[in-house]
Design an enzyme around this catalytic site. Sequence first.
Site, mmCIF file in Angstrom:
data_model
loop_
_atom_site.group_PDB
_atom_site.id
_atom_site.type_symbol
_atom_site.label_atom_id
_atom_site.label_comp_id
_atom_site.label_asym_id
_atom_site.label_seq_id
_atom_site.Cartn_x
_atom_site.Cartn_y
_atom_site.Cartn_z
ATOM 1 C CG ASP A 42 -1.829 1.200 1.287
ATOM 2 O OD1 ASP A 42 -2.830 1.238 0.555
ATOM 3 O OD2 ASP A 42 -1.501 2.126 2.050
ATOM 4 C CE LYS A 93 -2.011 4.951 0.920
ATOM 5 N NZ LYS A 93 -2.226 4.530 2.306
#
Length: 404
Positions: free
Chosen positions: A196, A200
């Site tokens: 994750d 980003k």
Amino acid sequence: MSKFAVMGHGVVGSGTVELFLKNKERINSRQGTDLELGYILDIRDFPGLPYSDRFTKDINDILNDDDVTVVAEVMGGVNPAFDFVKKCLERGKSVCTSNKELVAKKGAELIALAKAHNCNFLFEASTGGAIPLIRPLHKDLAGNEITAVEGILNGTTNYILTQMIEHSTPFEKALSDAQAKGYAEKDPTADVEGHDACRKICIISSLVYGKHVYPDSVHTEGITKITAADAAYAKANGYAVKLIGSVKKLDDGRIFPLVAPRFVPFSNQLAFVNDVFNGVMVYGNGFDEVMFYGKGAGKLPTASAVLGDVIECAETKGTILSATWEDSTDDSFIADYRDQKVRMYIRLIGVTESEASKAFPGAEFLKGAKDGETAFITAEEKESAINDRLEAFDGFVAGKIRVL
Ligand code: HSE
């Protein structure tokens, strides 16, 4: 009237509806908009909600309604979100998404598609939760060259690390708490293994450096190898242990993105970003440094960022707002982490300080060493050279964490 639709009624989707309905009058009067919630797309049934009449299971209801000018995509995952988003953009409907996987894997294509259809693809909520980060990087700091970005970009792992280190909570309990609070991904492996945060840092890197950085090109490590012993050495010697996503521009023009746990010195404000909060340091050649801080995950904090994008689309109908970056066909512009200079925290079992200091000249030995082990921070050198030196200690290495 500008109708907007919400695709997905999970944590973020229900939060977006809740926040909009709570603040609707205020939003429309203050922003000069006439936003109305048109549809909520979900295959599940949600009877008994005050807005149950807005649900549909058919995306064509959204696509065929010309009054729907903005769509919030908060489903997560690439499929079917990619297909749905494409269809919306092709109809000239702007899309605002919290879906970092979609942006990290398909961002260049979707931005180009939005431009071709005179609408927008916005993704403030994809990175940093409630923190305004994408828009400042794209707009407010546009007069600078961004030299580096370093940040805590995953609320779940920051929450877990804080609970484990500050409150001695076991990993599994901290993770299940993060899930119960709505911070974690559906499959929390994406959080704890760093995927994750990787998505980003891909979004940030693409935005800042203008070329799509795909997740497969970024060396990524999660938090599963961090032990209480490593955290204790960190604390006793003036560091916190944090999962950091970073990217910097190298002198040769390439960029160096990385996601990995780091020893963060107490002199760096990121060391004090705890729980679900994210913190992002941005360095540039005019503003020097700025820090962004706020809740990085959760229902209403993420909804806040989604709604900000929806409102901007409604306010500026017909204006192209989206950031632009080129697609990339290879990753030759991305540097190999093994060639980069780094200082490394190392913990060795059954090795004396004098043995370690011969192999690692210039090492700074840490306070609090337990009997039978040695912990130190190496002098700065290429990561590959540190790994070469460590070969002599194969089987004795208990901890190894880069220093920020
Ligand atoms: N699982 C993500 C996190 C959600 O914990 O940061 C917000 O992107």
